[in-house]
Design an enzyme around this catalytic site. Structure first.
Site, PDB file in Angstrom:
ATOM      1  N   GLU A  99      41.678 -22.477 -40.148  1.00  0.00           N
ATOM      2  CA  GLU A  99      42.244 -23.749 -39.704  1.00  0.00           C
ATOM      3  C   GLU A  99      42.861 -23.611 -38.310  1.00  0.00           C
ATOM      4  O   GLU A  99      43.367 -22.549 -37.954  1.00  0.00           O
ATOM      5  CB  GLU A  99      43.354 -24.180 -40.677  1.00  0.00           C
ATOM      6  CG  GLU A  99      42.895 -24.106 -42.122  1.00  0.00           C
ATOM      7  CD  GLU A  99      43.957 -24.538 -43.131  1.00  0.00           C
ATOM      8  OE1 GLU A  99      43.620 -24.558 -44.321  1.00  0.00           O
ATOM      9  OE2 GLU A  99      45.094 -24.854 -42.741  1.00  0.00           O
ATOM     10  N   CYS A 112      47.394 -24.664 -32.169  1.00  0.00           N
ATOM     11  CA  CYS A 112      47.875 -23.538 -32.967  1.00  0.00           C
ATOM     12  C   CYS A 112      46.641 -22.853 -33.564  1.00  0.00           C
ATOM     13  O   CYS A 112      45.891 -23.463 -34.326  1.00  0.00           O
ATOM     14  CB  CYS A 112      48.811 -24.086 -34.036  1.00  0.00           C
ATOM     15  SG  CYS A 112      49.487 -22.841 -35.119  1.00  0.00           S
ATOM     16  N   CYS A 119      46.452 -13.451 -44.566  1.00  0.00           N
ATOM     17  CA  CYS A 119      47.429 -12.621 -43.853  1.00  0.00           C
ATOM     18  C   CYS A 119      47.914 -11.527 -44.791  1.00  0.00           C
ATOM     19  O   CYS A 119      48.047 -11.751 -45.990  1.00  0.00           O
ATOM     20  CB  CYS A 119      48.617 -13.478 -43.411  1.00  0.00           C
ATOM     21  SG  CYS A 119      49.847 -12.574 -42.418  1.00  0.00           S
ATOM     22  N   CYS A 123      55.108 -12.386 -46.223  1.00  0.00           N
ATOM     23  CA  CYS A 123      56.462 -12.936 -46.127  1.00  0.00           C
ATOM     24  C   CYS A 123      56.650 -13.881 -47.322  1.00  0.00           C
ATOM     25  O   CYS A 123      55.782 -14.711 -47.601  1.00  0.00           O
ATOM     26  CB  CYS A 123      56.637 -13.691 -44.817  1.00  0.00           C
ATOM     27  SG  CYS A 123      56.360 -12.642 -43.370  1.00  0.00           S
ATOM     28  N   CYS A 126      56.199 -17.824 -47.039  1.00  0.00           N
ATOM     29  CA  CYS A 126      55.057 -18.379 -46.304  1.00  0.00           C
ATOM     30  C   CYS A 126      53.831 -18.497 -47.210  1.00  0.00           C
ATOM     31  O   CYS A 126      53.422 -17.531 -47.856  1.00  0.00           O
ATOM     32  CB  CYS A 126      54.726 -17.482 -45.105  1.00  0.00           C
ATOM     33  SG  CYS A 126      53.281 -18.020 -44.176  1.00  0.00           S
ATOM     34  N   GLY A 168      47.484 -15.866 -40.169  1.00  0.00           N
ATOM     35  CA  GLY A 168      47.320 -14.467 -39.795  1.00  0.00           C
ATOM     36  C   GLY A 168      48.448 -13.896 -38.966  1.00  0.00           C
ATOM     37  O   GLY A 168      49.302 -14.619 -38.456  1.00  0.00           O
ATOM     38  N   SER A 200      52.690 -14.988 -31.452  1.00  0.00           N
ATOM     39  CA  SER A 200      53.824 -14.878 -32.369  1.00  0.00           C
ATOM     40  C   SER A 200      53.576 -13.736 -33.356  1.00  0.00           C
ATOM     41  O   SER A 200      52.462 -13.570 -33.860  1.00  0.00           O
ATOM     42  CB  SER A 200      53.981 -16.202 -33.122  1.00  0.00           C
ATOM     43  OG  SER A 200      55.084 -16.145 -33.996  1.00  0.00           O
ATOM     44  N   SER A 222      59.088 -13.646 -35.095  1.00  0.00           N
ATOM     45  CA  SER A 222      59.654 -14.352 -36.246  1.00  0.00           C
ATOM     46  C   SER A 222      60.757 -13.482 -36.835  1.00  0.00           C
ATOM     47  O   SER A 222      60.481 -12.511 -37.538  1.00  0.00           O
ATOM     48  CB  SER A 222      58.567 -14.620 -37.288  1.00  0.00           C
ATOM     49  OG  SER A 222      57.591 -15.477 -36.727  1.00  0.00           O
ATOM     50  N   LEU A 223      61.998 -13.818 -36.509  1.00  0.00           N
ATOM     51  CA  LEU A 223      63.130 -12.980 -36.936  1.00  0.00           C
ATOM     52  C   LEU A 223      63.606 -13.421 -38.323  1.00  0.00           C
ATOM     53  O   LEU A 223      63.689 -12.622 -39.244  1.00  0.00           O
ATOM     54  CB  LEU A 223      64.255 -13.081 -35.900  1.00  0.00           C
ATOM     55  CG  LEU A 223      65.349 -12.031 -36.031  1.00  0.00           C
ATOM     56  CD1 LEU A 223      64.809 -10.627 -35.855  1.00  0.00           C
ATOM     57  CD2 LEU A 223      66.473 -12.300 -35.024  1.00  0.00           C
ATOM     58  N   ASN A 224      63.969 -14.673 -38.442  1.00  0.00           N
ATOM     59  CA  ASN A 224      64.199 -15.299 -39.754  1.00  0.00           C
ATOM     60  C   ASN A 224      65.385 -14.765 -40.550  1.00  0.00           C
ATOM     61  O   ASN A 224      65.552 -15.118 -41.727  1.00  0.00           O
ATOM     62  CB  ASN A 224      62.947 -15.205 -40.649  1.00  0.00           C
ATOM     63  CG  ASN A 224      61.743 -15.914 -40.044  1.00  0.00           C
ATOM     64  OD1 ASN A 224      61.912 -16.720 -39.135  1.00  0.00           O
ATOM     65  ND2 ASN A 224      60.557 -15.624 -40.523  1.00  0.00           N
ATOM     66  N   ASN A 298      59.805 -25.781 -44.110  1.00  0.00           N
ATOM     67  CA  ASN A 298      58.926 -26.850 -44.601  1.00  0.00           C
ATOM     68  C   ASN A 298      58.764 -26.684 -46.102  1.00  0.00           C
ATOM     69  O   ASN A 298      58.135 -25.731 -46.559  1.00  0.00           O
ATOM     70  CB  ASN A 298      57.567 -26.777 -43.902  1.00  0.00           C
ATOM     71  CG  ASN A 298      57.702 -27.097 -42.428  1.00  0.00           C
ATOM     72  OD1 ASN A 298      58.335 -28.082 -42.062  1.00  0.00           O
ATOM     73  ND2 ASN A 298      57.141 -26.263 -41.585  1.00  0.00           N
ATOM     74  N   CYS A 341      54.188 -25.262 -40.159  1.00  0.00           N
ATOM     75  CA  CYS A 341      54.348 -23.809 -40.198  1.00  0.00           C
ATOM     76  C   CYS A 341      54.380 -23.311 -41.631  1.00  0.00           C
ATOM     77  O   CYS A 341      55.104 -23.820 -42.465  1.00  0.00           O
ATOM     78  CB  CYS A 341      55.657 -23.401 -39.536  1.00  0.00           C
ATOM     79  SG  CYS A 341      55.852 -24.002 -37.880  1.00  0.00           S
TER      80      CYS A 341
HETATM   81  N1  SAH Z   1      52.335 -13.936 -38.354  1.00  0.00           N
HETATM   82  C1  SAH Z   1      52.875 -14.504 -37.142  1.00  0.00           C
HETATM   83  C2  SAH Z   1      52.176 -15.779 -36.744  1.00  0.00           C
HETATM   84  C3  SAH Z   1      52.387 -16.946 -37.702  1.00  0.00           C
HETATM   85  S1  SAH Z   1      53.532 -18.025 -36.999  1.00  0.00           S
HETATM   86  C4  SAH Z   1      54.375 -14.704 -37.300  1.00  0.00           C
HETATM   87  O1  SAH Z   1      54.874 -14.597 -38.423  1.00  0.00           O
HETATM   88  O2  SAH Z   1      55.049 -14.922 -36.309  1.00  0.00           O
HETATM   89  C5  SAH Z   1      54.058 -18.955 -38.355  1.00  0.00           C
HETATM   90  C6  SAH Z   1      55.555 -19.211 -38.287  1.00  0.00           C
HETATM   91  O3  SAH Z   1      55.907 -20.103 -39.368  1.00  0.00           O
HETATM   92  C7  SAH Z   1      56.391 -17.953 -38.484  1.00  0.00           C
HETATM   93  O4  SAH Z   1      57.487 -17.995 -37.606  1.00  0.00           O
HETATM   94  C8  SAH Z   1      56.892 -18.097 -39.928  1.00  0.00           C
HETATM   95  O5  SAH Z   1      58.112 -17.423 -40.095  1.00  0.00           O
HETATM   96  C9  SAH Z   1      57.016 -19.592 -40.063  1.00  0.00           C
HETATM   97  N2  SAH Z   1      56.940 -20.125 -41.434  1.00  0.00           N
HETATM   98  C10 SAH Z   1      56.256 -19.652 -42.477  1.00  0.00           C
HETATM   99  N3  SAH Z   1      56.402 -20.451 -43.548  1.00  0.00           N
HETATM  100  C11 SAH Z   1      57.204 -21.482 -43.164  1.00  0.00           C
HETATM  101  C12 SAH Z   1      57.703 -22.649 -43.806  1.00  0.00           C
HETATM  102  N4  SAH Z   1      57.391 -22.949 -45.051  1.00  0.00           N
HETATM  103  N5  SAH Z   1      58.482 -23.471 -43.088  1.00  0.00           N
HETATM  104  C13 SAH Z   1      58.765 -23.207 -41.790  1.00  0.00           C
HETATM  105  N6  SAH Z   1      58.306 -22.138 -41.129  1.00  0.00           N
HETATM  106  C14 SAH Z   1      57.540 -21.272 -41.812  1.00  0.00           C
END
Ligand code: SAH
Length: 360
Positions: A99, A112, A119, A123, A126, A168, A200, A222-224, A298, A341
């Protein structure tokens, strides 16, 4: 030996660099200049066949299909969100589904792009992670996404920005990603500026260092989380590269003086959205040329995770901004079509409007 050949021995021509294409052609007895001519047809004119390449001699147009194949993604469907975001679904030659998400925003049109089928990073929050890794995308498949979408844009519209934030982990597919990015950046390829391309990552530390050495594109991490424990709980990669190690690497990266590292921070209610988190985050980022992009989670039926209230996100942002940390809140786009995302890979094909005839 080119890495991407068909079972019949033909080479996937769009997965070659210009140098590799030159080598292959010269080996077939061609003059060197022909490589650039073909390359321009492939990327600037999005040619689908050698027959279209009218400035290539009859002899070579007849000869090339025996050695090379021009691959395209098969368009399967497009979903349009009420906010104008469009999600494109594709099949690869081996029938995998990927996609791409096109996001219009004032003067920008951001694509995007996916870099893998599924992947491997797993995480916990995700949905793409639920698929596991099916395979890496080839360079051609990573470049065909913008190439084929550009073809169906109305005259005068073009993709202005690309983010490697689709399905991915881009840096897990390093060689193919870099080969693809070289085509994005090449003046006779897609001709994009490095300022408009962002990669990213979950934080694959050695590959991050390699990338900043190899190409000048923007980096997002993506620190989170604001503590090791928190991050370990939701991002398994933290067991391999601790958050301390990741941030240390970010501090030392030779980031070009007008660039900043973007730290993405998915906000999950009651988990990482308190002002204590904000306080820890602002300390962690000290000394790193950075900006923070808050992504309110989300929500989806597959996870019992809530997004924080808008005031909570704003208070978090305010805390950071008043401490000198650049910080924005990412607006959710394409949620109604599962294009937001972390939602990629879950498309319901039954509701897809077929765009196979649209010419992408
Ligand atoms: N694997 C890479 C590229 C994917 S980017 C990475 O992780 O950076 C996708 C982004 O969406 C990441 O920052 C991830 O943390 C975020 N993400 C994943 N699930 C999400 C959700 N349900 N709501 C908001 N952000 C989300």
């Amino acid at each position: 030996m080119p890495r991407f050949t068909e079972p019949d021995g033909r080479i996937d021509i769009k997965s070659l660099s210009l140098d590799e294409l030159t080598t292959e052609l010269v080996a077939l007895g061609s003059e060197k200049f022909r490589a650039l001519q073909i390359w321009k047809w492939l990327w600037q004119k999005a040619a689908r066949t050698f027959e279209e390449m009218t400035n290539i001699s009859r002899e070579w147009r007849d000869k090339l299909p025996a050695h090379f194949v021009i691959r395209e993604l098969t368009p399967v469907g497009v979903l349009t969100s009420t906010d104008g975001t469009r999600k494109f679904l594709w099949h690869t030659a081996d029938g995998q589904q990927i996609e791409s998400v096109l996001i219009p925003d004032d003067d920008r049109l951001t694509l995007c792009v996916s870099t893998q089928v599924g992947c491997a990073m797993a995480c916990s929050f995700c949905l793409t992670g639920d698929l596991g890794l099916k395979r890496h995308l080839r360079p051609a498949e990573i470049v065909n996404q913008p190439l084929q979408i550009s073809r169906i844009l109305p005259a005068g519209q073009r993709i202005t920005n690309v983010v490697m934030m689709g399905m991915g982990e881009p840096l897990h597919n390093y060689d193919n990603l870099v080969a693809a990015l070289r085509v994005y950046l090449h003046e006779h390829g897609l001709g994009m500026s490095h300022r408009r391309i962002t990669v990213s990552t979950v934080g694959l530390v050695p590959a991050m260092k390699r990338l900043t050495d190899d190409l000048p594109v923007n980096l997002a991490v993506s620190l989170n989380a604001s503590t090791e424990e928190q991050r370990r709980a939701v991002m398994p990669i933290t067991k391999k590269y601790s958050m301390a190690e990741l941030l240390e690497a970010c501090r030392d990266l030779p980031i070009h003086h007008h660039k900043r590292i973007t730290f993405e921070y998915v906000m999950m209610a009651g988990f990482n959205d308190s002002l204590e988190d904000a306080a820890r985050l602002s300390k962690l980022l000290r000394g790193i040329r950075s900006k923070v992009n808050l992504i309110p989670y989300n929500e989806n039926p597959q996870r019992d995770i809530q997004r924080p209230a808008a005031e909570v996100a704003r208070a978090f942002q305010h805390y950071l901004v008043t401490r000198g940390v650049q910080c924005s809140i990412r607006s959710t786009r394409g949620k109604d079509i599962s294009a937001a995302c972390g939602q990629l890979g879950k498309a319901d094909l039954a509701s897809v409007a077929i765009f196979a005839e649209s010419g992408a």
